[in-house]
Design a protein around this motif. Structure first.
Motif, PDB file in Angstrom:
ATOM      1  N   CYS A  94       0.843  -1.196   0.000  1.00 49.78           N
ATOM      2  CA  CYS A  94       0.000   0.000   0.000  1.00 49.78           C
ATOM      3  C   CYS A  94       0.872   1.237   0.000  1.00 49.78           C
ATOM      4  CB  CYS A  94      -0.917   0.022   1.227  1.00 49.78           C
ATOM      5  SG  CYS A  94      -1.873   1.568   1.389  1.00 49.78           S
ATOM      6  N   ASP A  95       0.625   2.111  -0.982  1.00 54.46           N
ATOM      7  CA  ASP A  95       1.312   3.396  -1.086  1.00 54.46           C
ATOM      8  C   ASP A  95       0.294   4.479  -0.729  1.00 54.46           C
ATOM      9  OD1 ASP A  95       3.904   3.118  -3.391  1.00 54.46           O
ATOM     10  OD2 ASP A  95       3.731   4.757  -1.940  1.00 54.46           O
ATOM     11  N   PRO A  96       0.386   5.070   0.458  1.00 58.70           N
ATOM     12  CA  PRO A  96      -0.628   6.067   0.842  1.00 58.70           C
ATOM     13  C   PRO A  96      -0.417   7.390   0.128  1.00 58.70           C
ATOM     14  CG  PRO A  96       1.082   5.961   2.496  1.00 58.70           C
ATOM     15  CD  PRO A  96       1.404   4.900   1.474  1.00 58.70           C
ATOM     16  N   ILE A  97      -1.349   8.284   0.305  1.00 59.63           N
ATOM     17  CA  ILE A  97      -1.200   9.641  -0.213  1.00 59.63           C
ATOM     18  C   ILE A  97      -0.034  10.317   0.524  1.00 59.63           C
ATOM     19  CG2 ILE A  97      -2.313  11.904  -0.384  1.00 59.63           C
ATOM     20  CD1 ILE A  97      -4.984  10.378  -0.710  1.00 59.63           C
TER      21      ILE A  97
ATOM     22  N   PRO B  35       7.748   0.540   7.910  1.00 57.12           N
ATOM     23  CA  PRO B  35       9.028   0.862   8.550  1.00 57.12           C
ATOM     24  C   PRO B  35       9.448   2.325   8.463  1.00 57.12           C
ATOM     25  CG  PRO B  35       9.339  -0.448   6.553  1.00 57.12           C
ATOM     26  CD  PRO B  35       7.885  -0.449   6.834  1.00 57.12           C
ATOM     27  N   GLU B  36       9.088   3.029   7.404  1.00 60.87           N
ATOM     28  CA  GLU B  36       9.528   4.413   7.266  1.00 60.87           C
ATOM     29  C   GLU B  36       8.361   5.388   7.324  1.00 60.87           C
ATOM     30  OE1 GLU B  36      11.907   4.598   3.751  1.00 60.87           O
ATOM     31  OE2 GLU B  36      13.460   3.269   4.555  1.00 60.87           O
ATOM     32  N   GLY B  37       7.232   4.884   7.770  1.00 65.76           N
ATOM     33  CA  GLY B  37       6.085   5.767   7.933  1.00 65.76           C
ATOM     34  C   GLY B  37       5.414   6.162   6.644  1.00 65.76           C
ATOM     35  N   SER B  38       5.712   5.434   5.561  1.00 67.87           N
ATOM     36  CA  SER B  38       5.059   5.738   4.288  1.00 67.87           C
ATOM     37  C   SER B  38       4.428   4.464   3.741  1.00 67.87           C
ATOM     38  CB  SER B  38       6.064   6.330   3.300  1.00 67.87           C
ATOM     39  OG  SER B  38       5.444   6.601   2.064  1.00 67.87           O
ATOM     40  N   VAL B  39       5.131   3.767   2.867  1.00 67.29           N
ATOM     41  CA  VAL B  39       4.618   2.532   2.283  1.00 67.29           C
ATOM     42  C   VAL B  39       4.401   1.479   3.377  1.00 67.29           C
ATOM     43  CG1 VAL B  39       5.209   0.609   0.748  1.00 67.29           C
ATOM     44  CG2 VAL B  39       5.684   2.972   0.053  1.00 67.29           C
ATOM     45  N   SER B  40       3.321   0.729   3.214  1.00 72.52           N
ATOM     46  CA  SER B  40       3.032  -0.344   4.161  1.00 72.52           C
ATOM     47  C   SER B  40       2.887  -1.658   3.399  1.00 72.52           C
ATOM     48  CB  SER B  40       1.742  -0.041   4.920  1.00 72.52           C
ATOM     49  OG  SER B  40       1.408  -1.104   5.796  1.00 72.52           O
ATOM     50  N   THR B  41       3.255  -2.733   4.070  1.00 72.44           N
ATOM     51  CA  THR B  41       3.107  -4.073   3.510  1.00 72.44           C
ATOM     52  C   THR B  41       2.322  -4.936   4.479  1.00 72.44           C
ATOM     53  OG1 THR B  41       5.238  -3.862   2.389  1.00 72.44           O
ATOM     54  CG2 THR B  41       4.317  -6.063   2.575  1.00 72.44           C
ATOM     55  N   LEU B  42       1.329  -5.614   3.948  1.00 70.22           N
ATOM     56  CA  LEU B  42       0.583  -6.618   4.713  1.00 70.22           C
ATOM     57  C   LEU B  42       1.047  -7.987   4.229  1.00 70.22           C
ATOM     58  CD1 LEU B  42      -1.779  -7.359   6.685  1.00 70.22           C
ATOM     59  CD2 LEU B  42      -3.270  -7.356   4.677  1.00 70.22           C
ATOM     60  N   LYS B  43       1.554  -8.777   5.148  1.00 68.45           N
ATOM     61  CA  LYS B  43       2.070 -10.091   4.798  1.00 68.45           C
ATOM     62  C   LYS B  43       1.183 -11.163   5.416  1.00 68.45           C
ATOM     63  CE  LYS B  43       6.831  -8.420   4.470  1.00 68.45           C
ATOM     64  NZ  LYS B  43       8.217  -8.517   4.992  1.00 68.45           N
TER      65      LYS B  43
ATOM     66  N   VAL C 273      -0.307  10.550   7.549  1.00 68.77           N
ATOM     67  CA  VAL C 273       0.393   9.843   8.612  1.00 68.77           C
ATOM     68  C   VAL C 273      -0.375   8.606   9.082  1.00 68.77           C
ATOM     69  CG1 VAL C 273       1.541  11.943   9.367  1.00 68.77           C
ATOM     70  CG2 VAL C 273      -0.596  11.283  10.432  1.00 68.77           C
ATOM     71  N   SER C 274      -1.680   8.602   8.883  1.00 71.18           N
ATOM     72  CA  SER C 274      -2.481   7.471   9.337  1.00 71.18           C
ATOM     73  C   SER C 274      -2.723   6.512   8.180  1.00 71.18           C
ATOM     74  CB  SER C 274      -3.829   7.951   9.894  1.00 71.18           C
ATOM     75  OG  SER C 274      -3.634   8.803  10.997  1.00 71.18           O
ATOM     76  N   LEU C 275      -2.606   5.228   8.461  1.00 68.65           N
ATOM     77  CA  LEU C 275      -2.799   4.198   7.431  1.00 68.65           C
ATOM     78  C   LEU C 275      -3.540   3.024   8.045  1.00 68.65           C
ATOM     79  CD1 LEU C 275      -0.326   3.071   4.724  1.00 68.65           C
ATOM     80  CD2 LEU C 275      -1.486   1.345   6.107  1.00 68.65           C
ATOM     81  N   PHE C 276      -4.550   2.570   7.325  1.00 66.89           N
ATOM     82  CA  PHE C 276      -5.422   1.501   7.808  1.00 66.89           C
ATOM     83  C   PHE C 276      -5.438   0.359   6.797  1.00 66.89           C
ATOM     84  CE2 PHE C 276      -7.624   4.246  10.903  1.00 66.89           C
ATOM     85  CZ  PHE C 276      -7.401   5.503  10.359  1.00 66.89           C
ATOM     86  N   TRP C 277      -5.554  -0.870   7.297  1.00 65.88           N
ATOM     87  CA  TRP C 277      -5.790  -2.047   6.459  1.00 65.88           C
ATOM     88  C   TRP C 277      -7.133  -2.654   6.858  1.00 65.88           C
ATOM     89  CZ3 TRP C 277      -3.213  -3.775   2.285  1.00 65.88           C
ATOM     90  CH2 TRP C 277      -1.870  -3.377   2.094  1.00 65.88           C
TER      91      TRP C 277
END
Lengths: 113, 113
Positions: free
Chosen positions: B23-26, B70-78, B30-34
């Motif tokens: 997931c690449d957020p806008i 990890p860097e507060g931007s891109v997120s990975t769901l494994k 700062v907030s990201l949800f799955w």
């Protein structure tokens, strides 16, 4: 825990007519937000309308309006002059800021030409 | 980017295989949800990040599910050792810190065969 209930799994309406989708929720909070999202087959969740709980005035966005009854914990969506492009799944959602969105089970809206 | 971007759009995995959903957020959100959305159901909360901190992972269904940012931007769901019940659409959403709207990606449809 907050819960959101949509009691109408499916609704249909004639093109150009008006339809109302129902939503009730349960919370002990006083400051929160309520949303209606539209999800077409593309799966993209699109925000239709938002209501701040502290506002007594019902939100309106063009053909879309809500009937927010805070004491009754009811939040219905009215779609006026229904159009074929309104056909989609509609989800009611509750949000306490900085917490998770809680969704209802959805209502599938069909528009009959 | 202009919107929340998720990849891949579709993923077919054999039972027991590990998968990673991105997931690449806008930018600046700062907030990201799955969320996990089973066919015909409303989205169910999985986990929530504020920057790189995972503040709520109460919705993760088992220890086979793991999310990171990890860097507060891109997120990975494994998802490890996938099972058929993991078949669903996985939605990612982002918002600004005190935002009143979550913006959704188009989701990843995972099919486990």
């Amino acid at each position: 825990a907050q819960t959101v209930t949509q009691s109408q799994p499916e609704m249909s309406v004639q093109e150009a007519e008006t339809v109302t989708l129902s939503c009730t929720y349960d919370t002990s909070e006083s400051d929160y937000y309520l949303f209606w999202y539209k999800q077409p087959p593309s799966r993209q969740m699109i925000l239709v309308i938002r209501q701040e709980a502290y506002k007594q005035q019902n939100a309106t966005e063009n053909r879309f309006s809500v009937n927010f009854q805070k004491a009754a914990k009811s939040f219905s969506l009215k779609i006026s002059d229904s159009q074929l492009g309104d056909a989609a799944m509609y989800f009611c959602a509750y949000w306490k800021r900085a917490q998770k969105l809680v969704f209802g089970q959805g209502t599938r809206l069909t528009i009959n030409p | 980017g202009a919107g929340v971007s998720q990849s891949p759009r579709y993923k077919v995995a054999k039972r027991g295989q590990d998968v990673a959903l991105r997931c690449d957020p806008i930018s600046g959100h700062v907030s990201l949800f799955w969320y996990q959305q089973a066919l015909g159901q409303g989205p169910e909360f999985l986990t929530y990040f504020q920057n790189e901190a995972q503040l709520d992972k109460s919705g993760l269904p088992s220890d086979r599910f793991f999310a990171e940012r990890p860097e507060g931007s891109v997120s990975t769901l494994k998802i490890q050792r996938t099972q058929q019940e993991d078949s669903a659409v996985y939605l990612c959403a982002s918002s600004i810190a005190q935002g009143v709207e979550a913006f959704f990606g188009q989701g990843t449809r995972l099919t486990v065969v």
